[in-house]
Design a protein around this motif. Structure first.
Motif, mmCIF file in Angstrom:
data_model
loop_
_atom_site.group_PDB
_atom_site.id
_atom_site.type_symbol
_atom_site.label_atom_id
_atom_site.label_comp_id
_atom_site.label_asym_id
_atom_site.label_seq_id
_atom_site.Cartn_x
_atom_site.Cartn_y
_atom_site.Cartn_z
ATOM 1 N N GLN A 137 0.799 -1.228 0.000
ATOM 2 C CA GLN A 137 0.000 0.000 0.000
ATOM 3 C C GLN A 137 0.833 1.279 0.000
ATOM 4 N N ASP A 138 1.982 1.251 0.666
ATOM 5 C CA ASP A 138 2.771 2.473 0.850
ATOM 6 C C ASP A 138 4.066 2.511 0.043
ATOM 7 N N LEU A 139 4.695 1.342 -0.130
ATOM 8 C CA LEU A 139 6.011 1.305 -0.762
ATOM 9 C C LEU A 139 5.955 0.776 -2.187
ATOM 10 N N SER A 140 4.731 0.614 -2.722
ATOM 11 C CA SER A 140 4.542 0.141 -4.093
ATOM 12 C C SER A 140 3.297 0.786 -4.683
ATOM 13 N N SER A 141 3.192 0.711 -6.016
ATOM 14 C CA SER A 141 1.982 1.132 -6.725
ATOM 15 C C SER A 141 1.163 -0.108 -7.071
ATOM 16 N N PRO A 142 -0.104 0.082 -7.461
ATOM 17 C CA PRO A 142 -0.917 -1.064 -7.870
ATOM 18 C C PRO A 142 -0.286 -1.828 -9.038
ATOM 19 N N VAL A 143 -0.485 -3.126 -9.051
ATOM 20 C CA VAL A 143 0.073 -3.982 -10.091
ATOM 21 C C VAL A 143 -0.691 -3.798 -11.397
ATOM 22 N N ALA A 144 0.044 -3.760 -12.512
ATOM 23 C CA ALA A 144 -0.548 -3.671 -13.842
ATOM 24 C C ALA A 144 -0.075 -4.869 -14.666
ATOM 25 N N THR A 145 -0.394 -4.877 -15.958
ATOM 26 C CA THR A 145 0.010 -5.985 -16.815
ATOM 27 C C THR A 145 1.527 -6.142 -16.838
ATOM 28 N N HIS A 146 2.212 -5.011 -16.965
ATOM 29 C CA HIS A 146 3.671 -5.009 -16.941
ATOM 30 C C HIS A 146 4.146 -4.094 -15.809
ATOM 31 N N GLY A 147 5.440 -4.161 -15.523
ATOM 32 C CA GLY A 147 5.991 -3.322 -14.459
ATOM 33 C C GLY A 147 6.341 -4.094 -13.208
ATOM 34 N N GLY A 148 5.960 -5.370 -13.166
ATOM 35 C CA GLY A 148 6.331 -6.192 -12.021
ATOM 36 C C GLY A 148 5.307 -6.187 -10.904
ATOM 37 N N ARG A 149 5.549 -7.025 -9.914
ATOM 38 C CA ARG A 149 4.597 -7.198 -8.810
ATOM 39 C C ARG A 149 4.613 -6.053 -7.812
ATOM 40 N N HIS A 150 5.688 -5.290 -7.755
ATOM 41 C CA HIS A 150 5.773 -4.173 -6.810
ATOM 42 C C HIS A 150 6.351 -2.940 -7.498
ATOM 43 N N PRO A 151 5.570 -2.324 -8.401
ATOM 44 C CA PRO A 151 6.053 -1.098 -9.044
ATOM 45 C C PRO A 151 6.372 -0.029 -7.996
ATOM 46 N N LEU A 152 7.261 0.871 -8.330
ATOM 47 C CA LEU A 152 7.596 1.941 -7.386
ATOM 48 C C LEU A 152 6.352 2.737 -7.021
ATOM 49 N N PRO A 153 6.283 3.225 -5.792
ATOM 50 C CA PRO A 153 5.079 3.932 -5.336
ATOM 51 C C PRO A 153 4.929 5.309 -5.974
ATOM 52 N N ASP A 154 3.738 5.867 -5.829
ATOM 53 C CA ASP A 154 3.512 7.265 -6.177
ATOM 54 C C ASP A 154 4.365 8.099 -5.212
ATOM 55 N N LEU A 155 5.345 8.788 -5.746
ATOM 56 C CA LEU A 155 6.330 9.447 -4.887
ATOM 57 C C LEU A 155 5.751 10.618 -4.105
ATOM 58 N N SER A 156 4.779 11.308 -4.668
ATOM 59 C CA SER A 156 4.178 12.429 -3.937
ATOM 60 C C SER A 156 3.364 11.920 -2.746
ATOM 61 N N HIS A 157 2.666 10.793 -2.941
ATOM 62 C CA HIS A 157 1.906 10.214 -1.830
ATOM 63 C C HIS A 157 2.839 9.722 -0.739
ATOM 64 N N LEU A 158 3.930 9.089 -1.141
ATOM 65 C CA LEU A 158 4.891 8.613 -0.149
ATOM 66 C C LEU A 158 5.502 9.785 0.599
ATOM 67 N N ALA A 159 5.821 10.853 -0.103
ATOM 68 C CA ALA A 159 6.404 12.036 0.545
ATOM 69 C C ALA A 159 5.443 12.619 1.577
ATOM 70 N N GLU A 160 4.151 12.652 1.246
ATOM 71 C CA GLU A 160 3.145 13.145 2.199
ATOM 72 C C GLU A 160 3.095 12.265 3.443
ATOM 73 N N LYS A 161 3.173 10.964 3.208
ATOM 74 C CA LYS A 161 3.126 10.020 4.330
ATOM 75 C C LYS A 161 4.351 10.216 5.229
ATOM 76 N N LEU A 162 5.519 10.380 4.625
ATOM 77 C CA LEU A 162 6.741 10.571 5.396
ATOM 78 C C LEU A 162 6.678 11.866 6.207
ATOM 79 N N ALA A 163 6.140 12.918 5.594
ATOM 80 C CA ALA A 163 6.015 14.190 6.310
ATOM 81 C C ALA A 163 5.072 14.050 7.505
ATOM 82 N N SER A 164 4.018 13.231 7.352
ATOM 83 C CA SER A 164 3.056 13.054 8.444
ATOM 84 C C SER A 164 3.636 12.253 9.602
#
Length: 274
Positions: free
Chosen positions: A56-83
């Motif tokens: 939920q936090d360290l990955s993005s949702p899985v798609a057809t390609h990109g692998g099982r743990h695509p990199l997360p949405d960086l802006s969302h992660l940054a908000e979480k880290l700030a909180s």
């Protein structure tokens, strides 16, 4: 802190629990049981620790390609880290798990990828903390006020096209971080195709620690990479860009630069083969 600033001991961390300049993050997780880590955190965790979930936090949702743990949405992660009260470039973040850095190293790498260098792993992780009798709690952590403005190192990652064009260059070393039986194609518990990317060498991520989850002595870590010290570029992958970060952590620790992550890993590579 220990001599190697990217690894800290339970003893050191126990003395810093009240330090507002240290933020602790619990990264425990089980593949196939996405709620397990948060449930374990709710039962007991290091006092003051926040929780981040791999899916939920360290990955993005899985798609057809990109692998099982695509990199997360960086802006969302940054908000979480700030909180969590993290101030970009200042706060020391200490990450831990109970799987020999498998998931904590993903956070370690992501923070540095975002430009935040002040991050360390807890040697021995949750298992060592609990075994040594340090305090635990089930109290939830309240949101804090931080400030996190990423400065992303976009050249730290390589996509599938980059791997294809560079993997056979004599100056490039492609490293498969999975267990050797998966690398050899003898056992494949997750992906639809067994094997490895042509040209890759195998350096299993579990070689970085002992079975108790403690980092191996520095000299042994150096030996793991002694044949590749002069490579102009090292591209590291695993199944889905998670445990590869244990090897990236090790490479950084022994002072070998130019190591990059192929985030999609084998799960992305073989998605084009089925």
């Amino acid at each position: 802190m220990s001599q190697q600033s990217s690894i800290v001991s339970c003893e050191w961390l126990a003395g810093e629990l009240s330090n507002p300049q240290v933020v602790i993050i619990d990264c425990r997780f089980r593949l196939g049981q996405p709620d397990w880590g948060e449930q374990a955190y709710q039962i007991a965790h290091i006092p003051g620790a926040y929780y981040l979930n791999l899916d939920q936090d360290l990955s993005s949702p899985v798609a057809t390609h990109g692998g099982r743990h695509p990199l997360p949405d960086l802006s969302h992660l940054a908000e979480k880290l700030a909180s969590m009260g993290i101030v970009f470039g200042e706060t020391l973040v200490v990450a831990y798990d109970d799987m020999r850095f498998a998931f904590a190293s993903r956070l370690w790498w992501l923070l540095r990828y975002l430009g935040h260098e002040n991050v360390a792993l807890l040697d021995g992780g949750w298992t060592a903390w609990e075994k040594q009798g340090y305090p635990v709690t089930n109290d939830p952590c309240k949101a804090r006020s931080g400030a996190f403005s990423p400065k992303v190192h976009t050249d730290w990652i390589v996509d599938i096209e980059g791997v294809k064009t560079r993997k056979h260059l004599p100056s490039v070393v492609l490293v498969d971080s999975r267990d050797s039986d998966r690398y050899r194609g003898e056992h494949e518990p997750i992906d639809p195709i067994a094997g490895h990317i042509e040209g890759a060498i195998n350096s299993p991520w579990k070689q970085v620690t002992n079975e108790q989850g403690y980092l191996l002595p520095f000299e042994q870590l150096q030996t793991l990479w002694q044949d590749y010290q002069n490579a102009q570029e090292i591209i590291v992958y695993c199944g889905s860009g998670v445990t590869a970060c244990v090897n990236l952590f090790c490479l950084d620790l022994v002072g070998i630069p130019n190591a990059k992550l192929y985030p999609g890993g084998w799960s992305d590579w073989c998605s084009y083969l089925v």
